[in-house]
Design a protein around this motif. Sequence first.
Motif, PDB file in Angstrom:
ATOM      1  N   GLY A  10     -17.556  -7.764  78.755  1.00 51.43           N
ATOM      2  CA  GLY A  10     -17.185  -7.172  77.097  1.00 51.43           C
ATOM      3  C   GLY A  10     -15.558  -7.743  76.838  1.00 51.43           C
ATOM      4  N   LYS A  11     -14.943  -7.933  78.079  1.00 49.05           N
ATOM      5  CA  LYS A  11     -13.367  -8.399  77.648  1.00 49.05           C
ATOM      6  C   LYS A  11     -13.500  -9.927  77.297  1.00 49.05           C
ATOM      7  N   ARG A  12     -12.879 -10.205  76.361  1.00 52.06           N
ATOM      8  CA  ARG A  12     -12.655 -11.465  75.715  1.00 52.06           C
ATOM      9  C   ARG A  12     -11.631 -12.483  76.596  1.00 52.06           C
ATOM     10  N   ALA A  13     -12.081 -13.602  76.647  1.00 51.73           N
ATOM     11  CA  ALA A  13     -11.114 -14.677  77.161  1.00 51.73           C
ATOM     12  C   ALA A  13      -9.742 -14.986  76.547  1.00 51.73           C
ATOM     13  N   GLU A  14      -8.651 -14.778  76.973  1.00 50.58           N
ATOM     14  CA  GLU A  14      -7.278 -14.841  76.198  1.00 50.58           C
ATOM     15  C   GLU A  14      -7.125 -16.417  76.171  1.00 50.58           C
ATOM     16  N   ARG A  15      -6.588 -16.857  75.232  1.00 52.22           N
ATOM     17  CA  ARG A  15      -6.374 -18.152  74.811  1.00 52.22           C
ATOM     18  C   ARG A  15      -5.592 -18.912  75.865  1.00 52.22           C
ATOM     19  N   LYS A  16      -4.683 -18.166  76.710  1.00 53.81           N
ATOM     20  CA  LYS A  16      -3.749 -18.571  77.937  1.00 53.81           C
ATOM     21  C   LYS A  16      -4.801 -19.031  78.999  1.00 53.81           C
ATOM     22  N   LEU A  17      -5.852 -18.857  78.869  1.00 58.84           N
ATOM     23  CA  LEU A  17      -6.795 -18.877  80.042  1.00 58.84           C
ATOM     24  C   LEU A  17      -7.541 -20.287  79.877  1.00 58.84           C
ATOM     25  N   LEU A  18      -7.381 -20.995  78.765  1.00 58.54           N
ATOM     26  CA  LEU A  18      -8.076 -22.293  78.548  1.00 58.54           C
ATOM     27  C   LEU A  18      -6.842 -23.104  78.665  1.00 58.54           C
ATOM     28  N   ILE A  19      -6.512 -23.914  79.670  1.00 55.95           N
ATOM     29  CA  ILE A  19      -5.274 -24.804  79.641  1.00 55.95           C
ATOM     30  C   ILE A  19      -5.563 -26.177  79.612  1.00 55.95           C
ATOM     31  N   THR A  20      -4.774 -27.154  78.989  1.00 56.36           N
ATOM     32  CA  THR A  20      -4.877 -28.598  78.852  1.00 56.36           C
ATOM     33  C   THR A  20      -3.590 -29.069  79.325  1.00 56.36           C
ATOM     34  N   VAL A  21      -3.886 -30.009  80.357  1.00 56.38           N
ATOM     35  CA  VAL A  21      -2.722 -30.537  80.992  1.00 56.38           C
ATOM     36  C   VAL A  21      -2.877 -32.288  81.170  1.00 56.38           C
ATOM     37  N   ALA A  22      -1.686 -32.744  80.700  1.00 55.73           N
ATOM     38  CA  ALA A  22      -1.857 -34.313  80.666  1.00 55.73           C
ATOM     39  C   ALA A  22      -0.832 -34.800  82.172  1.00 55.73           C
ATOM     40  N   LEU A  39       0.126 -28.733  78.100  1.00 59.39           N
ATOM     41  CA  LEU A  39       0.244 -28.883  76.544  1.00 59.39           C
ATOM     42  C   LEU A  39       0.423 -27.531  75.987  1.00 59.39           C
ATOM     43  N   GLY A  40       1.114 -27.362  74.784  1.00 62.74           N
ATOM     44  CA  GLY A  40       0.849 -26.201  73.848  1.00 62.74           C
ATOM     45  C   GLY A  40       1.988 -25.304  74.089  1.00 62.74           C
ATOM     46  N   THR A  71     -20.189 -37.029  71.323  1.00 68.63           N
ATOM     47  CA  THR A  71     -18.983 -36.126  70.684  1.00 68.63           C
ATOM     48  C   THR A  71     -17.923 -37.034  70.901  1.00 68.63           C
ATOM     49  N   GLU A  72     -16.861 -36.960  70.123  1.00 60.09           N
ATOM     50  CA  GLU A  72     -15.526 -37.403  70.359  1.00 60.09           C
ATOM     51  C   GLU A  72     -14.709 -36.231  70.386  1.00 60.09           C
ATOM     52  N   PRO A  73     -14.370 -35.617  71.674  1.00 62.04           N
ATOM     53  CA  PRO A  73     -13.701 -34.627  71.552  1.00 62.04           C
ATOM     54  C   PRO A  73     -11.864 -34.922  71.385  1.00 62.04           C
ATOM     55  N   GLN A  74     -11.392 -33.946  70.786  1.00 58.61           N
ATOM     56  CA  GLN A  74      -9.887 -34.259  70.342  1.00 58.61           C
ATOM     57  C   GLN A  74      -9.350 -32.738  70.275  1.00 58.61           C
ATOM     58  N   GLN A  75      -7.901 -32.974  70.524  1.00 55.46           N
ATOM     59  CA  GLN A  75      -7.248 -31.696  70.366  1.00 55.46           C
ATOM     60  C   GLN A  75      -5.882 -31.906  69.816  1.00 55.46           C
ATOM     61  N   ASP A  76      -5.637 -31.179  68.936  1.00 54.33           N
ATOM     62  CA  ASP A  76      -4.605 -31.323  68.205  1.00 54.33           C
ATOM     63  C   ASP A  76      -3.149 -30.316  68.586  1.00 54.33           C
ATOM     64  N   VAL A 150      -4.566 -35.479  71.033  1.00 56.09           N
ATOM     65  CA  VAL A 150      -5.157 -35.692  72.386  1.00 56.09           C
ATOM     66  C   VAL A 150      -6.560 -36.314  72.094  1.00 56.09           C
ATOM     67  N   HIS A 151      -6.997 -37.517  72.633  1.00 49.09           N
ATOM     68  CA  HIS A 151      -8.304 -38.003  72.366  1.00 49.09           C
ATOM     69  C   HIS A 151      -8.764 -37.913  73.676  1.00 49.09           C
ATOM     70  N   PHE A 152      -9.768 -37.271  73.950  1.00 44.88           N
ATOM     71  CA  PHE A 152     -10.530 -37.156  75.157  1.00 44.88           C
ATOM     72  C   PHE A 152     -11.373 -38.284  75.465  1.00 44.88           C
ATOM     73  N   SER A 153     -11.599 -38.749  76.602  1.00 50.54           N
ATOM     74  CA  SER A 153     -12.531 -39.918  76.770  1.00 50.54           C
ATOM     75  C   SER A 153     -13.932 -39.748  77.196  1.00 50.54           C
ATOM     76  N   ASN A 154     -14.481 -38.429  77.465  1.00 50.50           N
ATOM     77  CA  ASN A 154     -15.643 -38.471  78.044  1.00 50.50           C
ATOM     78  C   ASN A 154     -15.808 -39.082  79.206  1.00 50.50           C
ATOM     79  N   ASP A 155     -14.937 -39.550  79.772  1.00 53.70           N
ATOM     80  CA  ASP A 155     -15.297 -40.370  81.491  1.00 53.70           C
ATOM     81  C   ASP A 155     -14.681 -39.194  82.275  1.00 53.70           C
ATOM     82  N   ILE A 156     -15.801 -37.892  82.534  1.00 58.03           N
ATOM     83  CA  ILE A 156     -15.420 -36.682  83.187  1.00 58.03           C
ATOM     84  C   ILE A 156     -15.699 -36.620  84.438  1.00 58.03           C
ATOM     85  N   THR A 157     -14.845 -35.973  85.242  1.00 60.42           N
ATOM     86  CA  THR A 157     -15.087 -35.598  86.688  1.00 60.42           C
ATOM     87  C   THR A 157     -15.077 -34.024  86.541  1.00 60.42           C
TER      88      THR A 157
END
Length: 187
Positions: A10-22, A39-40, A71-76, A150-157
Motif C-alpha cells: 500500500g505504500k506509494r513509490a516516491e519520485r526519488k526512487l525512479l532515477i535517470t542517469v546520463a 538528471l533532475g 514507442t518513442e520514449p522521451q523525458q523532458d 532525453v530521447h531514449f533509443s529502445n536499444d535496451i539492456t
Amino acid sequence: MANEINLATGKRAERKLLITVAEWDGTKYGGTSTDREILGVRTEDSSIEFNPDVETSTDIRGITYTDVNKTEPQQDFDPYNILGGSKLASYLTQAALVNDIQAYNNAFKVYVITAFIGSAGSHYAVRHDGCSIIPTSLGGDSYTQMPIEVHFSNDITEGTVNGGDDGKLSTTFEFTPKSSSAFSDGD
C-alpha cells in the motif's frame, strides 16, 4: 533477485526512487573519459513519456482492436538548471553554442533505475544505448537554465545497479547486465 516491488504493501513509490542517469564520453569538452550525471537536480517534475504509435481499427462486428506499433520514449527536464559542478551542463552548453549537433545526437547511454524494484543494494535498471540529449534553449531571467529533452533509443539492456537504497544513488554505481539466474522468480 525477485522482480517485485520492494515497498510495504500500500505504500506509494516516491519520485526519488525512479532515477535517470546520463553517461557520455566527455573528453571533447574537457571531461574525463566517461562522465555520468543523475538528471533532475532542482527539477520539480519529470516523467518518462512513452509516446506510443497506436493504431486502432474496428471490424465489421463493431469490435475495436488496438495495435501498438512502437514507442518513442522521451523525458523532458524543464527547467534543467546550470549548476556549478555539472559536467553535463558544461558539455551541452559548449556543444550547443557551437552548434555541435553530433555531440548530443545518439551520444549517450541513459540508465533508468527503479530503486523500488529489487533488494537491498541491488535494484532493477535498464540501459538505453545511443540516446540523444538535446538542449532546447539557453537563458532565463534570474538564473541560467537549459531545458533538455532525453530521447531514449529502445536499444535496451536489462540489469541491476548497486546502491541507492535511500534514494541517493551515487554516479559511481556498477551496472550488471541481466543473466538468466539474476532475475529468476524464485529469488
